[in-house]
Design a protein around this motif. Structure first.
Motif, PDB file in Angstrom:
ATOM      1  N   UNK A 143      11.045 -31.318  14.496  1.00  0.00           N
ATOM      2  CA  UNK A 143      10.864 -32.190  15.654  1.00  0.00           C
ATOM      3  C   UNK A 143      11.036 -33.667  15.333  1.00  0.00           C
ATOM      4  N   UNK A 144      11.149 -34.003  14.022  1.00  0.00           N
ATOM      5  CA  UNK A 144      11.329 -35.399  13.637  1.00  0.00           C
ATOM      6  C   UNK A 144      12.649 -35.929  14.195  1.00  0.00           C
ATOM      7  N   UNK A 145      12.668 -37.224  14.474  1.00  0.00           N
ATOM      8  CA  UNK A 145      13.840 -37.866  15.068  1.00  0.00           C
ATOM      9  C   UNK A 145      15.065 -37.757  14.166  1.00  0.00           C
ATOM     10  N   UNK A 146      16.219 -37.323  14.701  1.00  0.00           N
ATOM     11  CA  UNK A 146      16.452 -36.779  16.042  1.00  0.00           C
ATOM     12  C   UNK A 146      16.037 -35.308  16.112  1.00  0.00           C
ATOM     13  N   UNK A 147      15.267 -34.961  17.103  1.00  0.00           N
ATOM     14  CA  UNK A 147      14.624 -33.653  17.170  1.00  0.00           C
ATOM     15  C   UNK A 147      15.625 -32.522  17.367  1.00  0.00           C
ATOM     16  N   UNK A 148      15.383 -31.418  16.666  1.00  0.00           N
ATOM     17  CA  UNK A 148      16.165 -30.203  16.851  1.00  0.00           C
ATOM     18  C   UNK A 148      15.512 -29.289  17.890  1.00  0.00           C
ATOM     19  N   UNK A 149      14.211 -29.545  18.161  1.00  0.00           N
ATOM     20  CA  UNK A 149      13.479 -28.733  19.130  1.00  0.00           C
ATOM     21  C   UNK A 149      12.306 -29.542  19.657  1.00  0.00           C
ATOM     22  N   UNK A 150      11.913 -29.281  20.896  1.00  0.00           N
ATOM     23  CA  UNK A 150      10.752 -29.918  21.515  1.00  0.00           C
ATOM     24  C   UNK A 150       9.639 -28.891  21.676  1.00  0.00           C
ATOM     25  N   UNK A 151       8.393 -29.360  21.618  1.00  0.00           N
ATOM     26  CA  UNK A 151       7.273 -28.432  21.778  1.00  0.00           C
ATOM     27  C   UNK A 151       7.102 -27.983  23.218  1.00  0.00           C
ATOM     28  N   UNK A 152       7.538 -28.813  24.172  1.00  0.00           N
ATOM     29  CA  UNK A 152       7.382 -28.476  25.578  1.00  0.00           C
ATOM     30  C   UNK A 152       5.925 -28.498  26.010  1.00  0.00           C
ATOM     31  N   UNK A 153       5.704 -28.196  27.277  1.00  0.00           N
ATOM     32  CA  UNK A 153       4.332 -28.135  27.795  1.00  0.00           C
ATOM     33  C   UNK A 153       3.543 -27.022  27.122  1.00  0.00           C
ATOM     34  N   UNK A 154       4.241 -26.006  26.673  1.00  0.00           N
ATOM     35  CA  UNK A 154       3.579 -24.888  25.982  1.00  0.00           C
ATOM     36  C   UNK A 154       2.806 -25.387  24.769  1.00  0.00           C
ATOM     37  N   UNK A 155       3.395 -26.309  24.038  1.00  0.00           N
ATOM     38  CA  UNK A 155       2.725 -26.850  22.856  1.00  0.00           C
ATOM     39  C   UNK A 155       1.741 -27.940  23.169  1.00  0.00           C
ATOM     40  N   UNK A 156       2.141 -28.881  24.036  1.00  0.00           N
ATOM     41  CA  UNK A 156       1.286 -30.043  24.282  1.00  0.00           C
ATOM     42  C   UNK A 156       0.011 -29.682  25.029  1.00  0.00           C
ATOM     43  N   UNK A 157       0.111 -28.834  26.037  1.00  0.00           N
ATOM     44  CA  UNK A 157      -1.092 -28.431  26.777  1.00  0.00           C
ATOM     45  C   UNK A 157      -2.045 -27.641  25.879  1.00  0.00           C
ATOM     46  N   UNK A 158      -1.481 -26.747  25.068  1.00  0.00           N
ATOM     47  CA  UNK A 158      -2.310 -25.915  24.187  1.00  0.00           C
ATOM     48  C   UNK A 158      -3.011 -26.753  23.128  1.00  0.00           C
ATOM     49  N   UNK A 159      -2.275 -27.643  22.473  1.00  0.00           N
ATOM     50  CA  UNK A 159      -2.864 -28.467  21.414  1.00  0.00           C
ATOM     51  C   UNK A 159      -3.901 -29.430  21.976  1.00  0.00           C
ATOM     52  N   UNK A 160      -3.593 -30.045  23.102  1.00  0.00           N
ATOM     53  CA  UNK A 160      -4.566 -30.958  23.713  1.00  0.00           C
ATOM     54  C   UNK A 160      -5.841 -30.243  24.110  1.00  0.00           C
ATOM     55  N   UNK A 161      -5.693 -29.053  24.701  1.00  0.00           N
ATOM     56  CA  UNK A 161      -6.873 -28.277  25.072  1.00  0.00           C
ATOM     57  C   UNK A 161      -7.692 -27.869  23.868  1.00  0.00           C
ATOM     58  N   UNK A 162      -7.007 -27.497  22.777  1.00  0.00           N
ATOM     59  CA  UNK A 162      -7.710 -27.094  21.555  1.00  0.00           C
ATOM     60  C   UNK A 162      -8.481 -28.261  20.956  1.00  0.00           C
ATOM     61  N   UNK A 163      -7.871 -29.445  20.902  1.00  0.00           N
ATOM     62  CA  UNK A 163      -8.562 -30.621  20.364  1.00  0.00           C
ATOM     63  C   UNK A 163      -9.773 -30.975  21.222  1.00  0.00           C
ATOM     64  N   UNK A 164      -9.610 -30.905  22.543  1.00  0.00           N
ATOM     65  CA  UNK A 164     -10.736 -31.189  23.429  1.00  0.00           C
ATOM     66  C   UNK A 164     -11.875 -30.205  23.229  1.00  0.00           C
TER      67      UNK A 164
END
Length: 358
Positions: free
Chosen positions: A256-277
């Motif tokens: 995912x480092x610039x320039x990214x070969x793949x994005x985490x999408x909402x699948x990753x960001x929502x899950x990780x944010x919820x887990x940290x919370x």
């Protein structure tokens, strides 16, 4: 799981008791998640490219982002699978805290997957904000009520105040809305931050590292008493989850480092944010999360203030929200914005830890 199986399968377990040591398991959890992420990453990217499962870039964003159109998304699958596998291998699964975090990680990941999938098949139109928020709210309320009703330290409904170790607010039933708000807000804040290559994942790694230190100290009765912080007996195993998040995050950053070969999408960001919370709620460090996750807070506030100022005054306080796009539009290269946000995030984690230990 490996701790339990080793006890019965290894003939000289007493001489190999390092399997039960938290330090050993936390390091191996990180390394396991990292290498699983690397193992999954390349085949997944090839599969997504072959099936043309890519990002739909919004037309009103910075022009440079048009080049990212079609970049494989659903990279959150790499993160979630590596965290789950590593945690199951190295954590003591009798600890309910492990399952609370995994529950949020999986269910929020499912919400994100549905959103990402709909964007792909309907040319950019994912779940509406109302439906996404409704699903997040139902899940967050379920876990918040469970925590409140369970007879554990985390459900004793109190709030730690940074700088004032002897001041604890007893919340009672108000613990439920607090836990609900922290989980949902953190999930959406990380989602808003995930707009540039690698921008969100490194702050997640930094915050997870800070939470791992807090989990270890609060779960250690001697250290908790020494620095005068509340002792939470079950929190120690959260170190394994935090290090798994760190390992998976670093493994995902490989792609995912610039320039990214793949994005985490909402699948990753929502899950990780919820887990940290959820981890912050279990550790009773909701306020401290605001400090350590300050980058997520700033990104969210930039969106809120932009909407309010435009609707009330007809003006935009930044060229484009979230604020990382503002810096792009005033001429700062994407790679520079990313690294500077990383630096700020790391400093905020150090500030949060200093606040916690003082």
């Amino acid at each position: 799981m490996l701790v339990l199986t080793a006890k019965y399968l290894i003939p000289f377990y007493s001489e190999c008791s390092f399997f039960s040591y938290l330090t050993f398991r936390s390091i191996t959890s990180l390394l396991t998640a990292f290498f699983i992420a690397l193992l999954i990453g390349s085949p997944l990217i090839r599969y997504l490219k072959k099936n043309k499962i890519g990002q739909i870039v919004r037309t009103n964003g910075p022009k440079e982002h048009f080049l990212k159109n079609g970049t494989p998304t659903l990279g959150g699958l790499i993160i979630i699978l590596s965290i789950i596998i590593s945690t199951i291998i190295w954590a003591k699964l009798s600890n309910p805290y492990i399952w609370y975090v995994l529950f949020i990680l999986i269910t929020y990941g499912m919400i994100g997957f549905i959103d990402d999938y709909r964007k792909i098949v309907s040319n950019g139109n994912g779940l509406t904000a109302k439906w996404k928020y409704l699903f997040q709210s139902i899940i967050a309320l379920i876990i918040s009520i469970i925590l409140f009703m369970t007879d554990t330290i985390a459900s004793e409904a109190y709030l730690n105040i940074p700088f004032f170790k002897n001041v604890i607010l007893i919340l009672g039933i108000w613990y439920i809305p607090l836990a609900y708000f922290v989980i949902v807000a953190t999930s959406n804040a990380v989602n808003l931050t995930d707009g540039l290559d690698g921008l969100a994942i490194m702050p997640i790694v930094f915050v997870s590292g800070g939470l791992a230190i807090i989990a270890w100290t609060t779960g250690n009765s001697y250290f908790a008493n020494y620095i005068n912080i509340p002792y939470i007996s079950l929190s120690e195993e959260l170190v394994i989850v935090c290090t798994a998040i760190i390992g998976s995050g670093l493994g995902f950053l490989w792609f995912n480092a610039y320039p990214a070969k793949i994005f985490m999408g909402d699948m990753g960001s929502l899950a990780l944010g919820g887990a940290l919370g959820t981890i912050a709620v279990l550790l009773r460090q909701e306020i401290l999360l605001i400090i350590m996750g300050g980058v997520f807070v700033i990104e969210t506030l930039s969106v809120i203030l932009q909407i309010v100022s435009f609707k009330l005054l007809g003006i935009r306080i930044v060229k484009m929200a979230p604020i990382h796009h503002h810096y792009e539009l005033i001429g700062c290269p994407e790679s520079r914005v990313i690294v500077r946000f990383w630096i700020v995030s790391l400093l905020l984690v150090f500030l949060g830890l200093a606040t916690y230990l003082l």
